[in-house]
Design a protein around this motif. Structure first.
Motif, PDB file in Angstrom:
ATOM      1  N   LYS A   1      48.813  46.691  55.855  1.00  0.00           N
ATOM      2  CA  LYS A   1      48.519  47.691  54.120  1.00  0.00           C
ATOM      3  C   LYS A   1      47.991  48.490  54.783  1.00  0.00           C
ATOM      4  CE  LYS A   1      47.767  42.547  52.514  1.00  0.00           C
ATOM      5  NZ  LYS A   1      46.897  41.864  52.085  1.00  0.00           N
ATOM      6  N   GLY A   2      47.556  49.192  55.490  1.00  0.00           N
ATOM      7  CA  GLY A   2      46.541  50.577  55.346  1.00  0.00           C
ATOM      8  C   GLY A   2      47.716  51.931  55.465  1.00  0.00           C
ATOM      9  N   ALA A   3      48.849  51.583  56.425  1.00  0.00           N
ATOM     10  CA  ALA A   3      50.237  51.777  56.111  1.00  0.00           C
ATOM     11  C   ALA A   3      50.942  51.857  55.012  1.00  0.00           C
ATOM     12  CB  ALA A   3      50.836  51.856  57.409  1.00  0.00           C
ATOM     13  N   LEU A   4      50.615  50.908  54.879  1.00  0.00           N
ATOM     14  CA  LEU A   4      51.685  50.965  53.494  1.00  0.00           C
ATOM     15  C   LEU A   4      51.388  51.540  51.911  1.00  0.00           C
ATOM     16  CD1 LEU A   4      53.237  46.991  53.639  1.00  0.00           C
ATOM     17  CD2 LEU A   4      54.087  49.282  54.228  1.00  0.00           C
ATOM     18  N   LEU A   5      50.311  52.151  52.242  1.00  0.00           N
ATOM     19  CA  LEU A   5      49.500  53.129  50.769  1.00  0.00           C
ATOM     20  C   LEU A   5      49.930  53.879  51.012  1.00  0.00           C
ATOM     21  CD1 LEU A   5      46.469  51.783  51.635  1.00  0.00           C
ATOM     22  CD2 LEU A   5      47.072  51.576  49.914  1.00  0.00           C
ATOM     23  N   LEU A   6      50.823  54.895  52.164  1.00  0.00           N
ATOM     24  CA  LEU A   6      51.652  56.143  52.064  1.00  0.00           C
ATOM     25  C   LEU A   6      53.072  55.758  50.977  1.00  0.00           C
ATOM     26  CD1 LEU A   6      51.746  56.931  55.545  1.00  0.00           C
ATOM     27  CD2 LEU A   6      50.607  58.122  53.651  1.00  0.00           C
ATOM     28  N   PRO A   7      53.566  56.264  50.578  1.00  0.00           N
ATOM     29  CA  PRO A   7      54.340  56.241  49.587  1.00  0.00           C
ATOM     30  C   PRO A   7      55.259  55.736  50.254  1.00  0.00           C
ATOM     31  CG  PRO A   7      53.104  58.872  48.658  1.00  0.00           C
ATOM     32  CD  PRO A   7      52.792  57.811  50.255  1.00  0.00           C
ATOM     33  N   HIS A   8      56.542  54.786  49.360  1.00  0.00           N
ATOM     34  CA  HIS A   8      57.719  54.613  50.555  1.00  0.00           C
ATOM     35  C   HIS A   8      58.378  53.368  49.848  1.00  0.00           C
ATOM     36  CE1 HIS A   8      54.913  51.076  50.680  1.00  0.00           C
ATOM     37  NE2 HIS A   8      56.322  50.397  51.117  1.00  0.00           N
ATOM     38  N   GLU A   9      59.647  53.103  49.517  1.00  0.00           N
ATOM     39  CA  GLU A   9      60.548  52.732  48.908  1.00  0.00           C
ATOM     40  C   GLU A   9      61.119  51.466  49.931  1.00  0.00           C
ATOM     41  OE1 GLU A   9      64.001  55.240  46.390  1.00  0.00           O
ATOM     42  OE2 GLU A   9      63.193  55.971  48.528  1.00  0.00           O
ATOM     43  N   LEU A  10      61.082  51.198  50.803  1.00  0.00           N
ATOM     44  CA  LEU A  10      61.764  50.273  52.146  1.00  0.00           C
ATOM     45  C   LEU A  10      60.208  50.595  53.295  1.00  0.00           C
ATOM     46  CD1 LEU A  10      63.775  48.375  53.528  1.00  0.00           C
ATOM     47  CD2 LEU A  10      64.691  50.120  54.355  1.00  0.00           C
ATOM     48  N   ALA A  11      60.212  48.950  52.973  1.00  0.00           N
ATOM     49  CA  ALA A  11      59.322  49.156  55.152  1.00  0.00           C
ATOM     50  C   ALA A  11      60.064  47.983  55.465  1.00  0.00           C
ATOM     51  CB  ALA A  11      57.526  48.490  53.507  1.00  0.00           C
ATOM     52  N   LEU A  12      60.306  47.894  57.008  1.00  0.00           N
ATOM     53  CA  LEU A  12      60.053  46.931  57.735  1.00  0.00           C
ATOM     54  C   LEU A  12      58.451  46.801  59.102  1.00  0.00           C
ATOM     55  CD1 LEU A  12      63.618  48.049  58.042  1.00  0.00           C
ATOM     56  CD2 LEU A  12      62.909  46.436  56.695  1.00  0.00           C
ATOM     57  N   VAL A  13      58.233  45.565  58.636  1.00  0.00           N
ATOM     58  CA  VAL A  13      57.426  44.857  59.462  1.00  0.00           C
ATOM     59  C   VAL A  13      58.339  44.060  60.683  1.00  0.00           C
ATOM     60  CG1 VAL A  13      54.926  44.502  59.950  1.00  0.00           C
ATOM     61  CG2 VAL A  13      55.439  45.385  57.997  1.00  0.00           C
ATOM     62  N   GLU A  14      58.154  44.833  61.968  1.00  0.00           N
ATOM     63  CA  GLU A  14      58.656  43.850  63.101  1.00  0.00           C
ATOM     64  C   GLU A  14      57.653  43.512  64.483  1.00  0.00           C
ATOM     65  OE1 GLU A  14      60.588  45.222  67.193  1.00  0.00           O
ATOM     66  OE2 GLU A  14      61.664  46.638  65.689  1.00  0.00           O
TER      67      GLU A  14
END
Length: 225
Positions: free
Chosen positions: A104-117
């Protein structure tokens, strides 16, 4: 609109990283802000003067959202064995809550697509009480299942799909990956999986194809998300 997915596989070496990296590169070609994360990885080697996991390093390089390696892979375990055993050997405690916090800390950065492997398959222990699937369940993201198209894949895929759904998560779709070679009776197995799995086939990843073919397969996958 942000799209976030948890990527799992039918087993170790099913092609999760191949799928994740390929999709991130497709997103980059499409001009999307995309990031991939591998919160826990077992198996460290010296890469560019630092201890890193090869899969996580590939994901970091494919990201269009720039992240430090430690953000992509916050928990790196030295031995290439089951994560909970590697953690025990290093006298480290890996918990679902800690991994969720890193993600969740990394996903604070602006993005349109996130993949958590994930690591390995769906039911991978983190410690004596928790599994990596607990992290996926806490995040609540739709799940993409990478199916390693080989003998035995039908059983592996069906059991994994049942576990994902039993955990209350949305199985967004599955990907047929020919990781090593085209399996005998590939089409028959593919049709069986299509008829049994309770989620759509998002795409097929073929074995030993040209760069152009591979890029087209992942471009098509991206459009199916």
């Amino acid at each position: 609109m942000k799209k976030r997915f948890f990527v799992t596989g039918t087993d170790t070496d099913a092609g999760k990283t191949y799928f994740t990296v390929g999709l991130l590169l497709a997103a980059k070609r499409a001009g999307l802000k995309a990031m991939g994360l591998k919160p826990v990885a077992a198996g460290a080697e010296m890469i560019e003067g630092a201890w890193r996991n090869q899969d996580a390093h590939q994901i970091m390089q494919a990201n269009s959202v720039q992240l430090a390696y430690e953000q992509v892979n916050p928990v790196l375990l030295e031995a290439a064995i089951a994560p909970h055993i590697a953690a025990q050997q290093e006298q480290r405690l890996v918990t679902a809550a800690r991994l969720e916090g890193f993600i969740k800390g990394a996903l604070l950065l602006p993005h349109e697509l996130a993949l958590v492997e994930g690591a390995g398959g769906w039911r991978v222990p983190l410690n004596d009480r928790e599994m990596l699937s607990d992290v996926a369940r806490s995040l609540g993201y739709p799940v993409v299942l990478v199916v390693n198209m080989k003998l035995g894949c039908i059983n592996h895929a069906v059991l994994t799909a049942e576990s994902i759904i039993r955990d209350g998560l949305n199985l967004a779709g599955w990907v047929a990956n020919s990781a090593d070679s085209q399996m005998p009776c590939y089409e028959e197995n593919l049709q069986t999986l299509k008829s049994i799995l309770p989620a759509p086939l998002m795409g097929e990843l073929s074995y030993a194809q040209s760069v152009e073919v591979v890029e087209q397969e992942f471009d098509n996958l991206l459009s199916n998300l």
